[in-house]
Structures are given as structure tokens and as C-alpha cells.
Write an enzyme that holds these catalytic residues in place. Structure first.
Site, short mmCIF file in Angstrom:
data_model
loop_
_atom_site.label_atom_id
_atom_site.label_comp_id
_atom_site.label_asym_id
_atom_site.label_seq_id
_atom_site.Cartn_x
_atom_site.Cartn_y
_atom_site.Cartn_z
N GLU A 119 13.39 -42.67 4.83
CA GLU A 119 14.75 -42.34 4.38
C GLU A 119 15.61 -42.80 5.50
OE1 GLU A 119 12.20 -38.38 3.48
OE2 GLU A 119 11.96 -40.14 4.70
N CYS A 160 15.58 -36.19 8.27
CA CYS A 160 15.87 -37.02 7.36
C CYS A 160 16.82 -36.22 6.46
CB CYS A 160 14.86 -37.55 6.35
SG CYS A 160 13.60 -38.56 7.30
N CYS A 200 11.98 -34.44 5.61
CA CYS A 200 11.84 -33.66 6.72
C CYS A 200 12.97 -33.30 7.25
CB CYS A 200 11.03 -34.39 7.73
SG CYS A 200 12.09 -35.66 8.73
N HIS A 225 11.55 -43.08 9.83
CA HIS A 225 11.04 -42.52 8.66
C HIS A 225 12.02 -43.62 7.44
CE1 HIS A 225 9.84 -38.34 9.85
NE2 HIS A 225 9.49 -39.25 10.58
#
Length: 172
Positions: free
Chosen positions: A66, A97, A94, A64
């Protein structure tokens, strides 16, 4: 007299500028057919990390934006603690993260589009300010929300249209 930065009060115009940088990263993800989420991490009004989702490209569920940006920021700072940094992300983080953000001890998270179903910064849950964890990040939601929401909606509409499109002889 104390200035805004001395009081550590968020400046909405600075937030808009850095969210623009995150949106540029989200556009890179969109162009690579990744879920268009972009991130920048800022320290002292300077971008120290930039990333976009690369789950499909890297075949890695943890890639991801992040997570990639946190790794870059830690390298830039020379420490895993990012206590004086702000993370700007186009979509609410999410749980994975958000957990990493808490562990890195980011001072603040600014996001664009909320995620009521899976967001962990106040949408479905709030891990960033969970009372029993060892750190809490300040949260600023909804910065450039419409732009952030638009790129996500456009991407998913395009993906649905691709899947529903009948196969033609020219596709083979």
C-alpha cells in the site's frame, strides 16, 4: 437517466477485475518470498499504480504494498491528494497503511482477505472511518476473499515448513 458510474455505486464485476490485478502483484511478492500482498490504485477505471510487499527486499519495514503504491499514485496524479482514487489490496490494510490511506484521502478501499488481529479497515479496528479523523474512505471487504486468503495461507505454510525442516548435508 443516471448510470452506475454517475451515481458512484461500486460495480462488483469491476471490483473483481481490479482485485485480479492486485492478486497478480501478490504473486510477485510470493515469488520473491515476501508476504504476498498486492495493490493496485485505480483512477477513472485506469490503474495508475501497482505494487507488492518489498519489506525484505528493501530492508524497510514501511515497504508495504500500500505504501509503495500510494507513492506511485501521488506521482502519477501530481498531488498527494487521491480523492478520486480506489485502492484494491489483497489483505486488509494494517494501521500504518490505513493511516497513510486516510492522509492521502482515498475515496475507497477494496480488500480481499480480512485480518481480525491486525486489520485497520474493520478487522481489529477501523482507522479508515475513524470519526475524529479528517477523512473517511468507503470500504468494500471480501472481494475474491478465498483467492486472497489462499495465497496468504500457502505462503505462511511454506514458511513454517522451511523453518521446521531439518538441516541436511546438502543444505551447506
Amino acid at each position: 437517466m443516471e448510470t452506475r458510474s454517475q451515481l458512484d455505486i461500486p460495480d462488483p464485476e469491476i471490483d473483481r477485475v481490479f482485485m485480479g490485478e492486485a492478486l497478480r502483484q501478490a504473486t510477485k511478492a510470493y515469488e520473491a518470498q515476501e508476504v504476498p500482498v498486492g495493490v493496485v490504485i485505480v483512477r477513472g477505471h485506469r490503474v495508475i499504480a501497482r505494487a507488492w510487499n518489498q519489506v525484505e527486499l528493501l530492508k524497510d519495514a514501511t515497504a508495504h504494498a500500500e505504501m509503495l503504491a500510494l507513492t506511485m499514485a501521488q506521482e502519477a496524479v501530481g498531488d498527494w491528494r487521491l480523492t478520486d482514487c480506489t485502492l484494491y489490496v489483497t489483505k486488509e490494510p494494517c494501521p500504518m497503511c490505513a493511516g497513510a490511506i486516510v492522509h492521502c484521502r482515498l475515496a475507497r478501499v477494496v480488500f480481499g482477505a480480512p485480518d481480525a488481529k491486525g486489520g485497520a479497515a474493520g478487522g481489529a479496528m477501523n482507522l479508515l472511518q475513524f470519526p475524529t479523523l479528517n477523512h473517511r474512505s468507503a470500504i468494500t471487504p471480501g472481494v475474491r476473499e478465498e483467492e486472497c486468503r489462499h495465497i496468504l495461507k500457502s505462503f505462511f505454510l511454506e514458511q513454517r515448513n522451511r523453518k521446521d525442516r531439518p538441516v541436511t548435508p546438502s543444505d551447506s
